[in-house]
Design a protein around this motif. Structure first.
Motif, PDB file in Angstrom:
ATOM      1  N   GLN A 100       0.843  -1.183   0.000  1.00  0.00           N
ATOM      2  CA  GLN A 100       0.000   0.000   0.000  1.00  0.00           C
ATOM      3  C   GLN A 100       0.882   1.237   0.000  1.00  0.00           C
ATOM      4  O   GLN A 100       1.652   1.462   0.937  1.00  0.00           O
ATOM      5  N   ALA A 101       0.768   2.006  -1.067  1.00  0.00           N
ATOM      6  CA  ALA A 101       1.489   3.270  -1.177  1.00  0.00           C
ATOM      7  C   ALA A 101       0.606   4.395  -0.630  1.00  0.00           C
ATOM      8  O   ALA A 101      -0.621   4.253  -0.591  1.00  0.00           O
ATOM      9  N   PRO A 102       1.208   5.516  -0.221  1.00  0.00           N
ATOM     10  CA  PRO A 102       0.417   6.628   0.315  1.00  0.00           C
ATOM     11  C   PRO A 102      -0.665   7.079  -0.660  1.00  0.00           C
ATOM     12  O   PRO A 102      -0.390   7.294  -1.848  1.00  0.00           O
ATOM     13  N   GLY A 103      -1.880   7.179  -0.169  1.00  0.00           N
ATOM     14  CA  GLY A 103      -2.992   7.637  -0.991  1.00  0.00           C
ATOM     15  C   GLY A 103      -3.562   6.606  -1.937  1.00  0.00           C
ATOM     16  O   GLY A 103      -4.439   6.918  -2.740  1.00  0.00           O
ATOM     17  N   LYS A 104      -3.062   5.380  -1.858  1.00  0.00           N
ATOM     18  CA  LYS A 104      -3.540   4.330  -2.764  1.00  0.00           C
ATOM     19  C   LYS A 104      -4.112   3.161  -1.962  1.00  0.00           C
ATOM     20  O   LYS A 104      -3.840   3.008  -0.768  1.00  0.00           O
ATOM     21  N   GLU A 105      -4.884   2.338  -2.652  1.00  0.00           N
ATOM     22  CA  GLU A 105      -5.447   1.158  -2.015  1.00  0.00           C
ATOM     23  C   GLU A 105      -4.396   0.049  -1.929  1.00  0.00           C
ATOM     24  O   GLU A 105      -3.444   0.016  -2.713  1.00  0.00           O
ATOM     25  N   ARG A 106      -4.623  -0.843  -0.975  1.00  0.00           N
ATOM     26  CA  ARG A 106      -3.744  -1.997  -0.865  1.00  0.00           C
ATOM     27  C   ARG A 106      -3.940  -2.889  -2.084  1.00  0.00           C
ATOM     28  O   ARG A 106      -5.076  -3.131  -2.518  1.00  0.00           O
ATOM     29  N   GLU A 107      -2.831  -3.391  -2.641  1.00  0.00           N
ATOM     30  CA  GLU A 107      -2.900  -4.218  -3.831  1.00  0.00           C
ATOM     31  C   GLU A 107      -2.077  -5.488  -3.650  1.00  0.00           C
ATOM     32  O   GLU A 107      -1.078  -5.498  -2.935  1.00  0.00           O
ATOM     33  N   LEU A 108      -2.509  -6.527  -4.354  1.00  0.00           N
ATOM     34  CA  LEU A 108      -1.757  -7.777  -4.339  1.00  0.00           C
ATOM     35  C   LEU A 108      -0.481  -7.620  -5.144  1.00  0.00           C
ATOM     36  O   LEU A 108      -0.509  -7.125  -6.271  1.00  0.00           O
ATOM     37  N   VAL A 109       0.631  -8.067  -4.566  1.00  0.00           N
ATOM     38  CA  VAL A 109       1.907  -8.082  -5.272  1.00  0.00           C
ATOM     39  C   VAL A 109       2.186  -9.485  -5.811  1.00  0.00           C
ATOM     40  O   VAL A 109       2.464  -9.664  -6.994  1.00  0.00           O
ATOM     41  N   ALA A 110       2.092 -10.469  -4.935  1.00  0.00           N
ATOM     42  CA  ALA A 110       2.367 -11.852  -5.326  1.00  0.00           C
ATOM     43  C   ALA A 110       1.743 -12.782  -4.309  1.00  0.00           C
ATOM     44  O   ALA A 110       1.607 -12.430  -3.136  1.00  0.00           O
ATOM     45  N   ALA A 111       1.380 -13.972  -4.776  1.00  0.00           N
ATOM     46  CA  ALA A 111       0.787 -14.975  -3.893  1.00  0.00           C
ATOM     47  C   ALA A 111       1.316 -16.344  -4.269  1.00  0.00           C
ATOM     48  O   ALA A 111       1.727 -16.569  -5.417  1.00  0.00           O
ATOM     49  N   ILE A 112       1.290 -17.246  -3.293  1.00  0.00           N
ATOM     50  CA  ILE A 112       1.777 -18.610  -3.522  1.00  0.00           C
ATOM     51  C   ILE A 112       0.914 -19.577  -2.734  1.00  0.00           C
ATOM     52  O   ILE A 112       0.585 -19.346  -1.561  1.00  0.00           O
ATOM     53  N   SER A 152      -0.084 -23.496  -1.178  1.00  0.00           N
ATOM     54  CA  SER A 152       0.669 -24.493  -0.418  1.00  0.00           C
ATOM     55  C   SER A 152       1.401 -25.454  -1.347  1.00  0.00           C
ATOM     56  O   SER A 152       2.405 -26.056  -0.955  1.00  0.00           O
ATOM     57  N   GLY A 153       0.936 -25.549  -2.583  1.00  0.00           N
ATOM     58  CA  GLY A 153       1.596 -26.387  -3.587  1.00  0.00           C
ATOM     59  C   GLY A 153       2.585 -25.623  -4.439  1.00  0.00           C
ATOM     60  O   GLY A 153       3.074 -26.143  -5.445  1.00  0.00           O
ATOM     61  N   SER A 154       2.841 -24.355  -4.046  1.00  0.00           N
ATOM     62  CA  SER A 154       3.831 -23.493  -4.712  1.00  0.00           C
ATOM     63  C   SER A 154       3.417 -22.971  -6.080  1.00  0.00           C
ATOM     64  O   SER A 154       4.274 -22.553  -6.864  1.00  0.00           O
ATOM     65  N   ASP A 155       2.138 -22.973  -6.379  1.00  0.00           N
ATOM     66  CA  ASP A 155       1.671 -22.226  -7.543  1.00  0.00           C
ATOM     67  C   ASP A 155       1.727 -20.748  -7.198  1.00  0.00           C
ATOM     68  O   ASP A 155       1.369 -20.346  -6.099  1.00  0.00           O
ATOM     69  N   THR A 156       2.157 -19.935  -8.164  1.00  0.00           N
ATOM     70  CA  THR A 156       2.372 -18.519  -7.897  1.00  0.00           C
ATOM     71  C   THR A 156       1.529 -17.626  -8.813  1.00  0.00           C
ATOM     72  O   THR A 156       1.105 -18.034  -9.899  1.00  0.00           O
ATOM     73  N   ASN A 157       1.324 -16.402  -8.325  1.00  0.00           N
ATOM     74  CA  ASN A 157       0.569 -15.410  -9.071  1.00  0.00           C
ATOM     75  C   ASN A 157       1.200 -14.055  -8.778  1.00  0.00           C
ATOM     76  O   ASN A 157       1.528 -13.759  -7.624  1.00  0.00           O
ATOM     77  N   TYR A 158       1.379 -13.235  -9.828  1.00  0.00           N
ATOM     78  CA  TYR A 158       2.048 -11.941  -9.663  1.00  0.00           C
ATOM     79  C   TYR A 158       1.230 -10.814 -10.274  1.00  0.00           C
ATOM     80  O   TYR A 158       0.540 -10.999 -11.284  1.00  0.00           O
ATOM     81  N   ASP A 166       0.983  -7.660 -12.605  1.00  0.00           N
ATOM     82  CA  ASP A 166       1.672  -7.393 -13.868  1.00  0.00           C
ATOM     83  C   ASP A 166       2.862  -6.456 -13.656  1.00  0.00           C
ATOM     84  O   ASP A 166       3.892  -6.583 -14.335  1.00  0.00           O
ATOM     85  N   SER A 167       2.739  -5.526 -12.729  1.00  0.00           N
ATOM     86  CA  SER A 167       3.778  -4.519 -12.529  1.00  0.00           C
ATOM     87  C   SER A 167       5.077  -5.084 -11.961  1.00  0.00           C
ATOM     88  O   SER A 167       6.114  -4.420 -12.020  1.00  0.00           O
ATOM     89  N   VAL A 168       5.032  -6.300 -11.410  1.00  0.00           N
ATOM     90  CA  VAL A 168       6.245  -6.867 -10.804  1.00  0.00           C
ATOM     91  C   VAL A 168       6.719  -8.144 -11.495  1.00  0.00           C
ATOM     92  O   VAL A 168       7.774  -8.682 -11.135  1.00  0.00           O
ATOM     93  N   LYS A 169       5.981  -8.607 -12.478  1.00  0.00           N
ATOM     94  CA  LYS A 169       6.372  -9.834 -13.183  1.00  0.00           C
ATOM     95  C   LYS A 169       7.761  -9.675 -13.787  1.00  0.00           C
ATOM     96  O   LYS A 169       8.066  -8.652 -14.410  1.00  0.00           O
ATOM     97  N   GLY A 170       8.599 -10.686 -13.590  1.00  0.00           N
ATOM     98  CA  GLY A 170       9.952 -10.652 -14.122  1.00  0.00           C
ATOM     99  C   GLY A 170      10.950  -9.964 -13.210  1.00  0.00           C
ATOM    100  O   GLY A 170      12.158 -10.030 -13.445  1.00  0.00           O
ATOM    101  N   ARG A 171      10.458  -9.286 -12.175  1.00  0.00           N
ATOM    102  CA  ARG A 171      11.360  -8.589 -11.242  1.00  0.00           C
ATOM    103  C   ARG A 171      11.288  -9.179  -9.836  1.00  0.00           C
ATOM    104  O   ARG A 171      12.289  -9.208  -9.126  1.00  0.00           O
ATOM    105  N   PHE A 172      10.090  -9.609  -9.419  1.00  0.00           N
ATOM    106  CA  PHE A 172       9.885 -10.138  -8.074  1.00  0.00           C
ATOM    107  C   PHE A 172       9.667 -11.642  -8.143  1.00  0.00           C
ATOM    108  O   PHE A 172       9.073 -12.153  -9.103  1.00  0.00           O
ATOM    109  N   THR A 173      10.118 -12.342  -7.096  1.00  0.00           N
ATOM    110  CA  THR A 173       9.904 -13.777  -6.988  1.00  0.00           C
ATOM    111  C   THR A 173       9.418 -14.110  -5.582  1.00  0.00           C
ATOM    112  O   THR A 173      10.075 -13.745  -4.599  1.00  0.00           O
ATOM    113  N   ILE A 174       8.285 -14.793  -5.519  1.00  0.00           N
ATOM    114  CA  ILE A 174       7.757 -15.243  -4.233  1.00  0.00           C
ATOM    115  C   ILE A 174       8.097 -16.716  -4.048  1.00  0.00           C
ATOM    116  O   ILE A 174       8.082 -17.492  -5.007  1.00  0.00           O
ATOM    117  N   SER A 175       8.432 -17.079  -2.824  1.00  0.00           N
ATOM    118  CA  SER A 175       8.722 -18.480  -2.506  1.00  0.00           C
ATOM    119  C   SER A 175       8.325 -18.731  -1.056  1.00  0.00           C
ATOM    120  O   SER A 175       8.071 -17.784  -0.298  1.00  0.00           O
TER     121      SER A 175
END
Length: 122
Positions: free
Chosen positions: A39-51, A53-59, A61-70
């Motif tokens: 959550q940035a100042p003045g903005k709503e909370r947003e999903l960055v990445a999720a994983i 229990s079986g390690s399927d991931t979701n990102y 668009d703004s962080v794809k290719g830069r962030f990795t969740i594990s």
């Protein structure tokens, strides 16, 4: 109760990297999905990445290719490796877990950490 504690935030220059960690503790029966929101100042909370229990991931668009969740299920820990950081990544980052409490194992609760500040600036 299930508690989440984040660490690893801080100040970094554009193009730099940070690694966030979040440890779940308490009366945990099981943990389903875990994720990172911001959550940035003045903005709503947003999903960055999720994983799952079986390690399927979701990102986002703004962080794809830069962030990795594990996650390390044995340690009840989720990580977010953030590379090539940009000023627009500046926000408070929150850990989230969908988990079952030992005292209420039939119910999936939504748990949040206290947040950790990430600032990307030169």
């Amino acid at each position: 109760q299930v508690q989440l504690v984040e660490s690893g935030g801080g100040l970094v220059q554009p193009g730099g990297s940070l690694r966030l960690s979040c440890v779940a503790s308490g009366s945990i029966f099981s943990i389903n999905a875990m994720g990172w929101y911001r959550q940035a100042p003045g903005k709503e909370r947003e999903l960055v990445a999720a994983i799952t229990s079986g390690s399927d991931t979701n990102y986002a668009d703004s962080v794809k290719g830069r962030f990795t969740i594990s996650r390390d299920n044995a340690k009840n820990t989720v990580y977010l490796q953030m590379n090539r950081l940009k000023p627009e990544d500046t926000a408070v980052y929150y850990c989230n877990a969908q988990a079952r409490d030992l005292n209420y194992p039939s119910r999936v609760g939504d748990y949040w950490g206290q947040g950790t500040q990430v600032t990307v600036s030169s």
